[in-house]
Design a protein around this motif. Structure first.
Motif, PDB file in Angstrom:
ATOM      1  N   UNK A   1       0.819  -1.195   0.000  1.00 41.42           N
ATOM      2  CA  UNK A   1       0.000   0.000   0.000  1.00 41.42           C
ATOM      3  C   UNK A   1       0.860   1.254   0.000  1.00 41.42           C
ATOM      4  N   UNK A   2       2.012   1.201   0.697  1.00 38.59           N
ATOM      5  CA  UNK A   2       2.870   2.362   0.872  1.00 38.59           C
ATOM      6  C   UNK A   2       4.287   1.975   0.487  1.00 38.59           C
ATOM      7  N   UNK A   3       4.966   2.854  -0.246  1.00 33.80           N
ATOM      8  CA  UNK A   3       6.304   2.504  -0.721  1.00 33.80           C
ATOM      9  C   UNK A   3       7.408   3.151   0.105  1.00 33.80           C
ATOM     10  N   UNK A   4       7.078   3.739   1.215  1.00 26.47           N
ATOM     11  CA  UNK A   4       8.085   4.251   2.147  1.00 26.47           C
ATOM     12  C   UNK A   4       7.511   4.198   3.558  1.00 26.47           C
ATOM     13  N   UNK A   5       8.375   4.371   4.551  1.00 27.74           N
ATOM     14  CA  UNK A   5       7.921   4.341   5.927  1.00 27.74           C
ATOM     15  C   UNK A   5       7.046   5.560   6.213  1.00 27.74           C
ATOM     16  N   UNK A   6       5.820   5.313   6.644  1.00 30.63           N
ATOM     17  CA  UNK A   6       4.895   6.377   7.016  1.00 30.63           C
ATOM     18  C   UNK A   6       4.768   6.391   8.539  1.00 30.63           C
ATOM     19  N   UNK A   7       4.969   7.548   9.126  1.00 31.64           N
ATOM     20  CA  UNK A   7       4.911   7.696  10.577  1.00 31.64           C
ATOM     21  C   UNK A   7       3.577   8.313  10.978  1.00 31.64           C
TER      22      UNK A   7
ATOM     23  N   UNK B   1       5.371  -0.961   6.159  1.00 36.41           N
ATOM     24  CA  UNK B   1       5.789   0.423   5.914  1.00 36.41           C
ATOM     25  C   UNK B   1       4.988   1.453   6.708  1.00 36.41           C
ATOM     26  N   UNK B   2       4.337   1.021   7.779  1.00 26.75           N
ATOM     27  CA  UNK B   2       3.660   1.962   8.657  1.00 26.75           C
ATOM     28  C   UNK B   2       4.149   1.757  10.087  1.00 26.75           C
ATOM     29  N   UNK B   3       4.452   2.852  10.761  1.00 28.07           N
ATOM     30  CA  UNK B   3       4.869   2.798  12.148  1.00 28.07           C
ATOM     31  C   UNK B   3       4.119   3.867  12.931  1.00 28.07           C
ATOM     32  N   UNK B   4       3.773   3.539  14.170  1.00 27.33           N
ATOM     33  CA  UNK B   4       3.044   4.475  15.018  1.00 27.33           C
ATOM     34  C   UNK B   4       3.912   4.897  16.196  1.00 27.33           C
TER      35      UNK B   4
ATOM     36  N   UNK C   1       9.194  14.127  14.845  1.00 26.92           N
ATOM     37  CA  UNK C   1       9.381  12.879  14.106  1.00 26.92           C
ATOM     38  C   UNK C   1       8.900  13.019  12.665  1.00 26.92           C
ATOM     39  N   UNK C   2       8.586  14.259  12.256  1.00 26.86           N
ATOM     40  CA  UNK C   2       8.072  14.527  10.918  1.00 26.86           C
ATOM     41  C   UNK C   2       6.938  13.557  10.577  1.00 26.86           C
ATOM     42  N   UNK C   3       5.945  13.548  11.435  1.00 27.65           N
ATOM     43  CA  UNK C   3       4.818  12.639  11.254  1.00 27.65           C
ATOM     44  C   UNK C   3       4.068  12.944   9.971  1.00 27.65           C
ATOM     45  N   UNK C   4       3.562  11.888   9.352  1.00 22.61           N
ATOM     46  CA  UNK C   4       2.727  12.047   8.157  1.00 22.61           C
ATOM     47  C   UNK C   4       1.274  12.303   8.535  1.00 22.61           C
ATOM     48  N   UNK C   5       0.838  11.706   9.660  1.00 22.56           N
ATOM     49  CA  UNK C   5      -0.532  11.870  10.129  1.00 22.56           C
ATOM     50  C   UNK C   5      -0.531  11.968  11.646  1.00 22.56           C
ATOM     51  N   UNK C   6      -1.575  12.620  12.189  1.00 23.59           N
ATOM     52  CA  UNK C   6      -1.724  12.764  13.628  1.00 23.59           C
ATOM     53  C   UNK C   6      -3.167  12.425  13.984  1.00 23.59           C
TER      54      UNK C   6
ATOM     55  N   UNK D   1       1.424   9.108   0.609  1.00 25.08           N
ATOM     56  CA  UNK D   1       2.324   9.965   1.375  1.00 25.08           C
ATOM     57  C   UNK D   1       3.488  10.384   0.496  1.00 25.08           C
ATOM     58  N   UNK D   2       3.748  11.680   0.429  1.00 20.81           N
ATOM     59  CA  UNK D   2       4.841  12.184  -0.402  1.00 20.81           C
ATOM     60  C   UNK D   2       6.184  11.816   0.228  1.00 20.81           C
ATOM     61  N   UNK D   3       7.182  11.633  -0.644  1.00 22.82           N
ATOM     62  CA  UNK D   3       8.512  11.302  -0.137  1.00 22.82           C
ATOM     63  C   UNK D   3       9.081  12.501   0.607  1.00 22.82           C
ATOM     64  N   UNK D   4       9.834  12.227   1.660  1.00 21.90           N
ATOM     65  CA  UNK D   4      10.495  13.276   2.434  1.00 21.90           C
ATOM     66  C   UNK D   4      11.996  13.083   2.361  1.00 21.90           C
ATOM     67  N   UNK D   5      12.715  14.172   2.513  1.00 28.60           N
ATOM     68  CA  UNK D   5      14.166  14.077   2.418  1.00 28.60           C
ATOM     69  C   UNK D   5      14.747  13.237   3.544  1.00 28.60           C
ATOM     70  N   UNK D   6      14.040  13.203   4.646  1.00 28.78           N
ATOM     71  CA  UNK D   6      14.465  12.380   5.773  1.00 28.78           C
ATOM     72  C   UNK D   6      13.253  12.120   6.638  1.00 28.78           C
ATOM     73  N   UNK D   7      13.238  11.001   7.308  1.00 30.34           N
ATOM     74  CA  UNK D   7      12.113  10.656   8.155  1.00 30.34           C
ATOM     75  C   UNK D   7      12.021  11.595   9.349  1.00 30.34           C
ATOM     76  N   UNK D   8      13.159  11.879   9.959  1.00 28.29           N
ATOM     77  CA  UNK D   8      13.183  12.828  11.068  1.00 28.29           C
ATOM     78  C   UNK D   8      14.607  13.277  11.302  1.00 28.29           C
ATOM     79  N   UNK D   9      14.734  14.397  11.931  1.00 27.49           N
ATOM     80  CA  UNK D   9      16.068  14.936  12.186  1.00 27.49           C
ATOM     81  C   UNK D   9      16.510  14.553  13.586  1.00 27.49           C
TER      82      UNK D   9
END
Length: 431
Positions: free
Chosen positions: A191-197, A239-242, A264-269, A421-429
């Motif tokens: 469903x998702x091609x990258x890690x979604x937080x 590819x989903x983490x909470x 954590x540059x969350x994708x959803x809250x 979910x759009x790709x991000x340059x990094x998951x979190x800093x």
């Protein structure tokens, strides 16, 4: 004629003996709330407590002198420290001088203490709050990444009965927007091609119990149970983490909940609640998004006011201001984010409608402070009204909680299927 010396001495002694002792303030309750972010010690009284505090080194200690009576309540504080408290090793309490009690907190390391007074609010009287904060705040990224810098393995499935007892799911109201109910992608294709937080926020906690049910249930306990179930189920999706804003019974200010999601540059809250209303017959589940202009209904406005009061009840030191956080919470130029929040809300609402009756068949909007991240689609889910005796019973049923969590996960997956979910340059800093 002057009295003999021994008579004068006798009279003076009698006067001192007859004079009543000056009573100090009385502490009516003492509580300790350990948490990963900080540990809070609370002394409650009917009058404002006078205090003085200072720190000592080698070893690290915090000393708080309180003008109060030494009684069983204060004496019991030593036994409230748990072994796994991250910051406090031991609390020693003893009378320091007349009407002054000294608290010595033996610390596990260097900390940034914050001692302040709170005025009466809600069910609480005056509170003297002692916050033991770490020098550097724990990085929420560690909840997402394992020790090797890779996503941690999902938790094993919990054995939860899937059929709620004595309950049949109601029909989904015709008003409900089911436009998001399109077939999901094939199981062979991720469903998702990258890690979604996804940040899961269990409402209230610690000093802030939230709403109370007719049979004594507390909103903070129900929301934490559902949030933990929701995290387990999300972590089992590829590819989903909470990430939980809180994993135990402790208070987190509304702004810090938002800040955790941004760090954590969350994708959803997703904020989980189970509120109450003045009438016990009000029932049903609801989903809310942020509103820039005003609430969409009287109830939405009332609920937002109740939820936004959490900082006052939980206890926030208003003298401490974070300019960065203030800008974040006041940034309402977020039309695109609100539109995404409404799409997410509609997807989740459509799924919840198969588990519980909906209070309204559309996503409502109001000025919820916890939804004000300007760059993260955010929703608040009122799982049910804990003030309704029937819904209170369901909210305490593990099987019903599991069904609610399943429906929220399904809604999130449907949203992501239509809004990748759009790709991000990094998951979190990492600071």
């Amino acid at each position: 004629m002057s009295l003999p010396f021994f008579i004068r001495l006798l009279l003076l002694s009698f006067c001192f003996a007859a004079a009543p002792a000056i009573a100090g303030a009385k502490v009516t309750s003492a509580r300790i709330w350990p948490a990963p972010d900080y540990t809070r010690v609370t002394l409650e009284s009917k009058e404002a407590l006078k205090f003085n505090s200072f720190t000592l080194k080698n070893p690290d200690r915090l000393v708080v002198d309180v003008e109060a009576d030494m009684d069983e309540v204060l004496s019991s504080l030593s036994g409230k420290v748990v072994m796994d408290d991250p910051y406090i090793n031991l609390v020693r309490v003893a009378r320091f001088k007349a009407n002054t009690v000294r608290l010595v907190l033996d610390l596990k390391g260097e900390v940034k203490p914050n001692v302040f007074l709170l005025p009466p609010v809600g069910e609480y009287g005056f509170r003297l709050v002692i916050d033991i904060n770490p020098i550097a705040a724990p990085d929420p990224l560690l909840l997402v990444l394992g020790k090797d810098g890779l996503p941690s393995e999902p938790a094993p499935p919990k054995e939860v009965e899937t059929q709620a007892k004595d309950w049949v799911p109601p029909e989904v109201p015709s008003k409900s927007d089911n436009s998001d109910k399109k077939p999901l992608p094939s199981k062979s294709k991720p469903l998702i091609d990258r890690l979604v937080t996804i940040v899961i926020d269990a409402g209230h906690g610690g000093e802030d119990p939230g709403a109370r049910g007719a049979n004594g249930s507390l909103e903070k306990d129900v929301t934490l149970s559902i949030a933990q179930l929701l995290k387990d189920k999300i972590d089992r999706v590829p590819n989903m983490r909470a990430v939980l804003t809180r994993s135990g019974d402790y208070f987190i200010p509304l702004g810090q909940r938002v800040e955790k999601a941004r760090r954590v540059q969350a994708d959803l809250f997703v904020s989980i609640h189970a509120d109450a209303f003045v009438r016990p017959n009000v029932r049903g589940s609801s989903v809310f998004a942020l509103s820039e202009r005003g609430a969409t209904s009287t109830l939405a406005r009332w609920l937002a006011k109740q939820e936004n009061a959490a900082d006052l009840i939980g206890g926030v030191n208003l003298n401490q201001k974070d300019p960065y956080l203030a800008r974040t919470l006041l940034d309402l130029s977020q039309t695109a984010t609100i539109n995404d929040s409404l799409r997410l809300g509609r997807a989740v609402l459509g799924e919840i409608g198969a588990v519980n009756r909906l209070h309204r068949g559309e996503v409502e909007q109001a000025g919820f402070a916890v939804l004000k991240a300007p760059d993260i689609p955010s929703i608040l889910v009122e799982t049910a009204f804990i003030s309704n005796p029937e819904e209170e019973r369901r909210l305490n049923d593990p099987a019903y909680q599991s069904k609610l969590a399943d429906s929220i996960v399904s809604g999130i997956k449907r949203y992501l299927a239509k809004n990748p979910a759009l790709a991000k340059s990094k998951i979190a800093a990492i600071d």
